[in-house]
Every structure is written in structure tokens, then in C-alpha cells.
Design an enzyme around this catalytic site. Structure first.
Site, mmCIF file in Angstrom:
data_model
loop_
_atom_site.group_PDB
_atom_site.id
_atom_site.type_symbol
_atom_site.label_atom_id
_atom_site.label_comp_id
_atom_site.label_asym_id
_atom_site.label_seq_id
_atom_site.Cartn_x
_atom_site.Cartn_y
_atom_site.Cartn_z
ATOM 1 N N TYR A 135 0.815 -1.212 0.000
ATOM 2 C CA TYR A 135 0.000 0.000 0.000
ATOM 3 C C TYR A 135 0.856 1.272 0.000
ATOM 4 O O TYR A 135 0.445 2.291 -0.550
ATOM 5 C CB TYR A 135 -0.890 0.040 1.243
ATOM 6 C CG TYR A 135 -2.288 -0.512 1.044
ATOM 7 C CD1 TYR A 135 -2.492 -1.817 0.638
ATOM 8 C CD2 TYR A 135 -3.402 0.283 1.297
ATOM 9 C CE1 TYR A 135 -3.770 -2.319 0.486
ATOM 10 C CE2 TYR A 135 -4.678 -0.210 1.150
ATOM 11 C CZ TYR A 135 -4.862 -1.512 0.738
ATOM 12 O OH TYR A 135 -6.134 -2.001 0.588
ATOM 13 N N LYS A 190 2.290 -15.151 2.885
ATOM 14 C CA LYS A 190 2.483 -15.852 1.609
ATOM 15 C C LYS A 190 3.968 -16.191 1.544
ATOM 16 O O LYS A 190 4.680 -15.850 0.581
ATOM 17 C CB LYS A 190 2.015 -14.953 0.447
ATOM 18 C CG LYS A 190 1.928 -15.654 -0.899
ATOM 19 C CD LYS A 190 0.816 -16.688 -1.001
ATOM 20 C CE LYS A 190 0.911 -17.467 -2.305
ATOM 21 N NZ LYS A 190 -0.021 -18.618 -2.355
ATOM 22 N N ASP A 222 -3.987 -17.848 0.804
ATOM 23 C CA ASP A 222 -5.008 -18.522 -0.015
ATOM 24 C C ASP A 222 -5.754 -19.563 0.810
ATOM 25 O O ASP A 222 -6.980 -19.675 0.763
ATOM 26 C CB ASP A 222 -4.386 -19.137 -1.287
ATOM 27 C CG ASP A 222 -3.131 -19.957 -1.029
ATOM 28 O OD1 ASP A 222 -2.600 -19.915 0.107
ATOM 29 O OD2 ASP A 222 -2.689 -20.660 -1.960
ATOM 30 N N ASP A 246 -6.853 -6.369 4.149
ATOM 31 C CA ASP A 246 -7.938 -5.671 3.447
ATOM 32 C C ASP A 246 -8.909 -6.701 2.877
ATOM 33 O O ASP A 246 -10.126 -6.597 3.047
ATOM 34 C CB ASP A 246 -7.338 -4.815 2.318
ATOM 35 C CG ASP A 246 -8.401 -4.117 1.493
ATOM 36 O OD1 ASP A 246 -9.354 -3.579 2.086
ATOM 37 O OD2 ASP A 246 -8.287 -4.122 0.252
ATOM 38 N N ASP A 250 -12.891 -8.134 4.546
ATOM 39 C CA ASP A 250 -14.165 -8.083 3.818
ATOM 40 C C ASP A 250 -14.799 -9.474 3.783
ATOM 41 O O ASP A 250 -16.016 -9.622 3.939
ATOM 42 C CB ASP A 250 -13.960 -7.611 2.364
ATOM 43 C CG ASP A 250 -14.183 -6.111 2.199
ATOM 44 O OD1 ASP A 250 -13.913 -5.372 3.164
ATOM 45 O OD2 ASP A 250 -14.614 -5.685 1.110
HETATM 46 C C1 IPM Z 1 -10.584 -0.474 3.790
HETATM 47 C C2 IPM Z 1 -10.782 0.122 2.427
HETATM 48 C C3 IPM Z 1 -9.578 1.005 2.092
HETATM 49 C C4 IPM Z 1 -8.361 0.113 2.051
HETATM 50 C C5 IPM Z 1 -9.697 1.847 0.804
HETATM 51 C C6 IPM Z 1 -10.937 2.718 0.828
HETATM 52 C C7 IPM Z 1 -8.484 2.675 0.568
HETATM 53 O O1 IPM Z 1 -10.972 -0.877 1.483
HETATM 54 O O2 IPM Z 1 -10.472 0.293 4.769
HETATM 55 O O3 IPM Z 1 -10.563 -1.698 3.906
HETATM 56 O O4 IPM Z 1 -8.049 -0.514 1.029
HETATM 57 O O5 IPM Z 1 -7.702 0.012 3.072
HETATM 58 MG MG MG Z 2 -11.176 -2.807 2.319
#
Ligand code: IPM
Ligand code: MG
Length: 355
Positions: A135, A190, A222, A246, A250
Site C-alpha cells: 500500500y 504468503k 489462499d 484488506d 471483507d
Molecule cells: C478499507 C478500504 C480502504 C483500504 C480503501 C478505501 C483505501 O478498502 O479500509 O478496507 O483498502 O484500506
Molecule cells: Mg477494504
């Protein structure tokens, strides 16, 4: 106690408004100041993270953040896109430790796409390193390739890197968090392919020697992605790098029924923190009054706990959220037949009543 309130874009303003009402109802001595961030700030001031907003955030004990991003800004140059605001805040405030708890509330077991028996009782804490990795690694950019498979072709590149202190400090956060839970840490990497993540594994293992009472295991990313949907309850604390975190956070959100339920805390070494829902700005439903404010309200609870040292009110908020779920109230994202569909405002009001 001073809080910077940064609602941002899309549903950000709607959900943060409800969390602010909840904080006000607690009768704590909290001073709040609001500022623009993300696309909204770009529109007004030409930059997603204006100097004044950054200054306010730095001076505050904590930042309550909504979400940033909107399609209308997708074609701006990267430095001016709304996402740069959250990345800039993380970097400038040194918020390296991102805590993303994935808890499945009993009332929501049917809202998940997974079988109830897989997720009932689920309580995972994902700890994502937040200021390093690919990042932020330099150099990055576009250029004409001088080597590789296609010399002379246009190419783009980013740099994945982690230094020892960066890995050590996030590993300590994970082991210490595990001590307050079931004393298990899974480090996700990884290492089979990437030098950066072989080093990650080595350093986490070393730090682990200082925590003989915590069980440490390592998993490739993975496989972790697969195990999270196969048998999520076998995880307790998951610690990983910025990009893997990240993605996995999710995925973990979906185990709980809706990403609309997931709070997060991003902390620096002095416990100053930024608190935001794990979900995004959802421009597709912005302004419709149907967004779920619970992730933001639960983020406010995390803020009281981690940055403001107010455990009792934090628990009051969490209990109030459980109570509205028990009452059968659901925003659209967690609605299922037999429950009552409510708007953002109604959900916020129900939390206030429960408080
Ligand atoms: C998160 C989001 C952010 C990230 C984006 C909006 C930059 O997806 O906080 O998970 O990738 O960290
Ligand atoms: Mg995110």
C-alpha cells in the site's frame, strides 16, 4: 475528550449522524468537531484531506470516520481521489494497528450466506497492519520496462516491503489481544512465494517466543481465505499484512451476515485512534436513508474503549445494539422475513431508546 468527526461521502454522513446522537446521549464530556473529508472535501477545497481536516484529526483524541469514495471522483488523478484521505490519515497519524472484529450476533445467523452452524457463536479478531506493505511501499509508478517478459512495453509496479519493527509492533498487538481472548494467533502470509512474507513469518515467530502462553500458527493467505468460509470458528486472532488484511476482513464480514455490522479501530502507539465502519461509502444507496448505522455506532463504542478509556459506556452501546437486534429491527442489508425493516434514522432512534 476531543473527537474529530469526519463523515465523508456517500452513506458516511447518514451513518455518522446516528453515531453522534448515540455519543451525545451518553452524557460524557466529549467535545466534537466536524470537518470535510474525501470527495466532499475535494469538492469544497480541492483536496480530499485538507490541511485543516488533518490538523483537527491530529489534535483530537480520536477520529470518528464515516466513509469516502464516489464514482464521480474515480477519474481524478490518484493523489486527489477520496481514498487518499483515509490513507493519508492512517499514515500521518501512524495508525498501524487495525482491529476488525467479526462477531456473528445470534439474531443474525440467518442473514449470513453460510450455514448457521458454521457461524453461530463466531468471534474473530482480524488485526491488519495498516501503514506498510504494498500500500505504501516506494517506489511505485508507471514506466517503460527495461527488462522482464516485454522490454520496451509500458508497465506499472508497486513495492511490497516490511521492516522488522513494523512486523514486531503489529505482532505484539496481536499477541496481547490474544491474551484477552482464547490465546490463539494465526499469522497469515504468503511465505511460500514472497520474500517479504517469509520475513514476516520469521519475525512473528520470534516475537511469539515472548508469549509462550499464546498458541501461534501460520497460514498461507489462499488457504486462510478458504478456511474462513470452511470452518471460521477455528480462528481467534488473525494477524496479517495490509493488503491481505484488506481482503480477508471483507470476507470475514460476510460471515457475520452483513458488512454493515462491522466496526473497526485503527490505533497508533499512543492509543490515538480512528474509528470507522469496515464498509465503504456505498454511493448506490446514499441518500436513500436505508444504510445500516450499526457498524458506525459499534465503532463509536470501540472508540470509547480503546482511545477514551470508557469501558462502561462502550458496553452500554454494545448491549443496546444487541437489544435492537433482539427486538427484530433490521435495516435492508440484514433484513430477513419475519423481522421488521427499518430505516437508518429508525435504527439510530431504536439504539437511543435501548440506551
Ligand atoms: C478499507 C478500504 C480502504 C483500504 C480503501 C478505501 C483505501 O478498502 O479500509 O478496507 O483498502 O484500506
Ligand atoms: Mg477494504
Amino acid at each position: 475528550m476531543k473527537i474529530a468527526v469526519l463523515p465523508g461521502d456517500g452513506i458516511g454522513t447518514e451513518i455518522v449522524a446516528e453515531a453522534v446522537k448515540v455519543l451525545n446521549a451518553l452524557d460524557l464530556k466529549i467535545e466534537m468537531e466536524t470537518a470535510l473529508v474525501g470527495g466532499a472535501a475535494y469538492k469544497a477545497h480541492g483536496h480530499p484531506l485538507p490541511e485543516a481536516t488533518l490538523k483537527l484529526a491530529k489534535q483530537a483524541d480520536a477520529v470518528l470516520f464515516g466513509a469516502v469514495g464516489d464514482w464521480q471522483y474515480d477519474n481524478l488523478e490518484r493523489a486527489l481521489r477520496p481514498e487518499q484521505a483515509i490513507l493519508g490519515l492512517r499514515k500521518n497519524l501512524g495508525l498501524f494497528a487495525n482491529l476488525r472484529p467479526a462477531i456473528c450476533y445470534e439474531q443474525l445467523v440467518d442473514a449470513s450466506s453460510l450455514k448457521p452452524e458454521l457461524i453461530s457463536g463466531l468471534d474473530i479478531l482480524i488485526i491488519r497492519e495498516l501503514t506498510g506493505d504494498v500500500y505504501f511501499g516506494q517506489p511505485r509508478g508507471r514506466r517503460v520496462a527495461t527488462d522482464g517478459l516485454f522490454p520496451g512495453a509500458d508497465e506499472a509496479f508497486d513495492t511490497m516491503r516490511y521492516s522488522r519493527p513494523e512486523i514486531e509492533r503489529i505482532a505484539h498487538v496481536a499477541f496481547q489481544a490474544a491474551r484477552k481472548r482464547s490465546r490463539r494467533v494465526t499469522s497469515v502470509d504468503k511465505a511460500n512465494v514472497l520474500e517479504t512474507f517469509q520475513f514476516w513469518r520469521d519475525v512473528v515467530t520470534e516475537v511469539g517466543l515472548q508469549y509462550p502462553d499464546v498458541e501461534l500458527d501460520h497460514m498461507y493467505v489462499d488457504n486462510a481465505a478458504m478456511q474462513l468460509v470452511r470452518d471460521p470458528k477455528k480462528f481467534d486472532v488473525v494477524v496479517t499484512g495490509n493488503m491481505f488484511g484488506d481482503i480477508l476482513s471483507d470476507e470475514a464480514a460476510m460471515l457475520t451476515g452483513s458488512i454493515g455490522m462491522l466496526p473497526s479501530a485503527s490505533l497508533n502507539a499512543s492509543k490515538q485512534g480512528l474509528y470507522e465502519p469496515s464498509h465503504g461509502s456505498a454511493p448506490d444507496i446514499a441518500g436513500k436513508g436505508i444504510a445500516n448505522p450499526l457498524a458506525t455506532i459499534l465503532s463509536a463504542a470501540m472508540m470509547l474503549r480503546y482511545s477514551l478509556d470508557q469501558e462502561a459506556p462502550a458496553q452500554r452501546i454494545e448491549a443496546a445494539v444487541k437489544s435492537v437486534l433482539a427486538q427484530g429491527l433490521r435495516t435492508a442489508d440484514i433484513f430477513s422475513p419475519g423481522t421488521t425493516r427499518v430505516s437508518t434514522l429508525e435504527m439510530g432512534a431504536a439504539v437511543l431508546r435501548a440506551l
